[in-house]
Design an enzyme around this catalytic site. Structure first.
Site, PDB file in Angstrom:
ATOM      1  N   SER A   1      -4.476   9.174   3.963  1.00 17.75           N
ATOM      2  CA  SER A   1      -5.834   8.670   3.701  1.00 17.75           C
ATOM      3  C   SER A   1      -6.838   9.548   4.431  1.00 17.75           C
ATOM      4  CB  SER A   1      -5.972   7.230   4.203  1.00 17.75           C
ATOM      5  OG  SER A   1      -7.332   6.835   4.197  1.00 17.75           O
TER       6      SER A   1
ATOM      7  N   TYR B   1      -4.707   1.609  11.291  1.00 21.71           N
ATOM      8  CA  TYR B   1      -4.569   2.197   9.948  1.00 21.71           C
ATOM      9  C   TYR B   1      -4.830   3.705  10.010  1.00 21.71           C
ATOM     10  CZ  TYR B   1      -5.515   3.042   4.961  1.00 21.71           C
ATOM     11  OH  TYR B   1      -5.508   3.546   3.675  1.00 21.71           O
TER      12      TYR B   1
HETATM   13  N1  LIG Z   1      -7.280   2.337  -2.750  1.00 26.38           N
HETATM   14  C1  LIG Z   1      -7.850   3.129  -1.859  1.00 26.38           C
HETATM   15  O1  LIG Z   1      -9.090   3.270  -1.818  1.00 26.38           O
HETATM   16  C2  LIG Z   1      -7.021   3.920  -0.898  1.00 26.38           C
HETATM   17  C3  LIG Z   1      -7.665   4.892  -0.105  1.00 26.38           C
HETATM   18  C4  LIG Z   1      -6.911   5.633   0.791  1.00 26.38           C
HETATM   19  C5  LIG Z   1      -5.549   5.431   0.891  1.00 26.38           C
HETATM   20  N2  LIG Z   1      -4.949   4.473   0.128  1.00 26.38           N
HETATM   21  C6  LIG Z   1      -3.509   4.280   0.296  1.00 26.38           C
HETATM   22  O2  LIG Z   1      -2.892   4.229  -0.973  1.00 26.38           O
HETATM   23  C7  LIG Z   1      -1.683   3.481  -0.890  1.00 26.38           C
HETATM   24  C8  LIG Z   1      -1.620   2.472  -2.014  1.00 26.38           C
HETATM   25  O3  LIG Z   1      -2.719   1.600  -1.876  1.00 26.38           O
HETATM   26  P1  LIG Z   1      -3.384   0.812  -3.100  1.00 26.38           P
HETATM   27  O4  LIG Z   1      -4.823   1.125  -3.055  1.00 26.38           O
HETATM   28  O5  LIG Z   1      -2.614   1.015  -4.351  1.00 26.38           O
HETATM   29  O6  LIG Z   1      -3.217  -0.670  -2.543  1.00 26.38           O
HETATM   30  P2  LIG Z   1      -2.566  -1.982  -3.213  1.00 26.38           P
HETATM   31  O7  LIG Z   1      -2.877  -3.092  -2.270  1.00 26.38           O
HETATM   32  O8  LIG Z   1      -2.977  -2.085  -4.618  1.00 26.38           O
HETATM   33  O9  LIG Z   1      -1.003  -1.647  -3.155  1.00 26.38           O
HETATM   34  C9  LIG Z   1      -0.250  -1.683  -1.979  1.00 26.38           C
HETATM   35  C10 LIG Z   1       1.139  -2.184  -2.332  1.00 26.38           C
HETATM   36  O10 LIG Z   1       1.930  -2.175  -1.141  1.00 26.38           O
HETATM   37  C11 LIG Z   1       2.713  -3.373  -1.129  1.00 26.38           C
HETATM   38  N3  LIG Z   1       3.059  -3.724   0.238  1.00 26.38           N
HETATM   39  C12 LIG Z   1       2.242  -4.246   1.198  1.00 26.38           C
HETATM   40  N4  LIG Z   1       2.937  -4.529   2.310  1.00 26.38           N
HETATM   41  C13 LIG Z   1       4.227  -4.166   2.055  1.00 26.38           C
HETATM   42  C14 LIG Z   1       5.423  -4.231   2.806  1.00 26.38           C
HETATM   43  N5  LIG Z   1       5.434  -4.737   4.044  1.00 26.38           N
HETATM   44  N6  LIG Z   1       6.559  -3.790   2.250  1.00 26.38           N
HETATM   45  C15 LIG Z   1       6.582  -3.289   0.973  1.00 26.38           C
HETATM   46  N7  LIG Z   1       5.465  -3.224   0.202  1.00 26.38           N
HETATM   47  C16 LIG Z   1       4.310  -3.652   0.741  1.00 26.38           C
HETATM   48  C17 LIG Z   1       1.808  -4.422  -1.742  1.00 26.38           C
HETATM   49  O11 LIG Z   1       2.533  -5.538  -2.224  1.00 26.38           O
HETATM   50  C18 LIG Z   1       1.120  -3.622  -2.847  1.00 26.38           C
HETATM   51  O12 LIG Z   1       1.813  -3.716  -4.072  1.00 26.38           O
HETATM   52  C19 LIG Z   1      -1.669   2.879   0.523  1.00 26.38           C
HETATM   53  O13 LIG Z   1      -0.857   3.669   1.349  1.00 26.38           O
HETATM   54  C20 LIG Z   1      -3.126   2.981   0.951  1.00 26.38           C
HETATM   55  O14 LIG Z   1      -3.277   3.054   2.356  1.00 26.38           O
HETATM   56  C21 LIG Z   1      -5.646   3.715  -0.763  1.00 26.38           C
END
Ligand SMILES: NC(=O)c1ccc[n+]([C@@H]2O[C@H](COP(=O)([O-])OP(=O)(O)OC[C@H]3O[C@@H](n4cnc5c(N)ncnc54)[C@H](O)[C@@H]3O)[C@@H](O)[C@H]2O)c1
Length: 267
Positions: free
Chosen positions: A144, A157
């Site tokens: 991120s 985070y």
């Molecule tokens: N969406 C954004 O703006 C953004 C920005 C920077 C980084 N990210 C990163 O992208 C990745 C995906 O995020 P996203 O936006 O799709 O979020 P999201 O919340 O849609 O998906 C995250 C998934 O992780 C699963 N999860 C949570 N805790 C868990 C655990 N203990 N064990 C197994 N699975 C678990 C959740 O059930 C969910 O399906 C993450 O690593 C997040 O930090 C997202």
């Protein structure tokens, strides 16, 4: 493009916004996918889109035994592992207790690092031996922008994401000659259903700080994962790619300065 014909890919957090979009893209490129997630129902729903080209496996990222079982189960089901997309992150209400150095409870620090960082190590630890059996593989870690610049909250985070960027380089270095490539992607704001829910106003604020005319979509990350996982990226390893509309590519004061100069010219 079908750059991943019959490759087997594991996607952790595969039931979420970015994970599900990545599954769709990898399957469209010819891969078989394992949707690994703590949300078993949603993981099954996503996997059901792809018939026998996908399975869902429940897994708790903070539990390394659960990750090992998921990876061994995936290898047993599909016969091999070629791609690992480490992508899960703590998304429950608990993330709101991830605040500042002086306020964060140690349990929240530990849980965040266990889910976001140690689970990525566990993924590498248990998937790499399977990959080596077939001559190698590709690992793509979701980091991120929060791992590259500070923020007023979410110290755990941000630290976990900075750790992912460093760990990516170590895995690339230590296992390059085994045929393993390991890269990271650092998304800026990606408008997933979950991101829209957290703070709707965030979308408006962030859109003032990107260089592109639109914000990021899960498909933007999915496209980059597919490229990095494919042989087209065969000479790329140990890198961190920002997919953030140039959010971290410019001076933070750029638009304030631009507005100031516009006002000065109009006087
Ligand atoms: N969406 C954004 O703006 C953004 C920005 C920077 C980084 N990210 C990163 O992208 C990745 C995906 O995020 P996203 O936006 O799709 O979020 P999201 O919340 O849609 O998906 C995250 C998934 O992780 C699963 N999860 C949570 N805790 C868990 C655990 N203990 N064990 C197994 N699975 C678990 C959740 O059930 C969910 O399906 C993450 O690593 C997040 O930090 C997202």
């Amino acid at each position: 493009m079908r750059r991943l014909e019959d490759k087997v890919a594991i996607i952790t957090g595969g039931a979420g916004g970015i994970g599900a979009a990545t599954a769709r893209r990898l399957v469209a490129e010819g891969a078989k996918v394992v949707i690994a997630d703590i949300n078993e129902d949603r993981a099954r729903e996503v996997a059901s889109e792809f018939g026998d080209r996908a399975i869902a496996i429940a897994c708790q990222a903070e539990d390394t035994d659960s990750i090992k079982a998921m990876i061994d189960g995936a290898a047993e089901h599909f016969g091999r592992i070629d791609i690992l997309h480490n992508n899960a992150a703590l998304t429950s209400e608990l993330q709101h207790q991830d605040t500042t150095a002086t306020d964060i409870p140690f349990e929240i620090w530990d849980l965040t690092l266990d889910i976001n960082l140690r689970s990525y190590l566990a993924g590498c630890k248990y998937a790499i031996p399977h990959m080596i059996k077939n001559g190698g593989g590709a690992i793509v870690n979701t980091a991120s922008g929060s791992g590259m610049a500070g923020d007023l909250s979410r110290i755990a985070y941000g630290t976990s994401k900075g750790g992912i960027i460093a760990m990516t380089k170590y895995v690339a270095t230590q296992h390059g000659r085994d045929g393993i490539r390991c890269n990271a992607i650092s998304p800026g704001l990606i408008v997933t259903p979950a991101a829209e829910k957290i703070v709707p106003e965030l979308i408006n604020i962030i859109s003032h700080h990107v260089l592109t005319k639109r914000l990021g979509r899960p498909e933007d990350i999915a496209a980059l994962v597919a490229f990095l996982a494919s042989e087209e990226a065969g000479y790329i390893t140990g890198q961190n790619f920002c997919c953030d509309g140039g959010g971290l590519a410019h001076q933070p004061h750029t638009y304030d300065l631009f507005n100031f100069m516009q006002q000065a010219l109009n006087k």
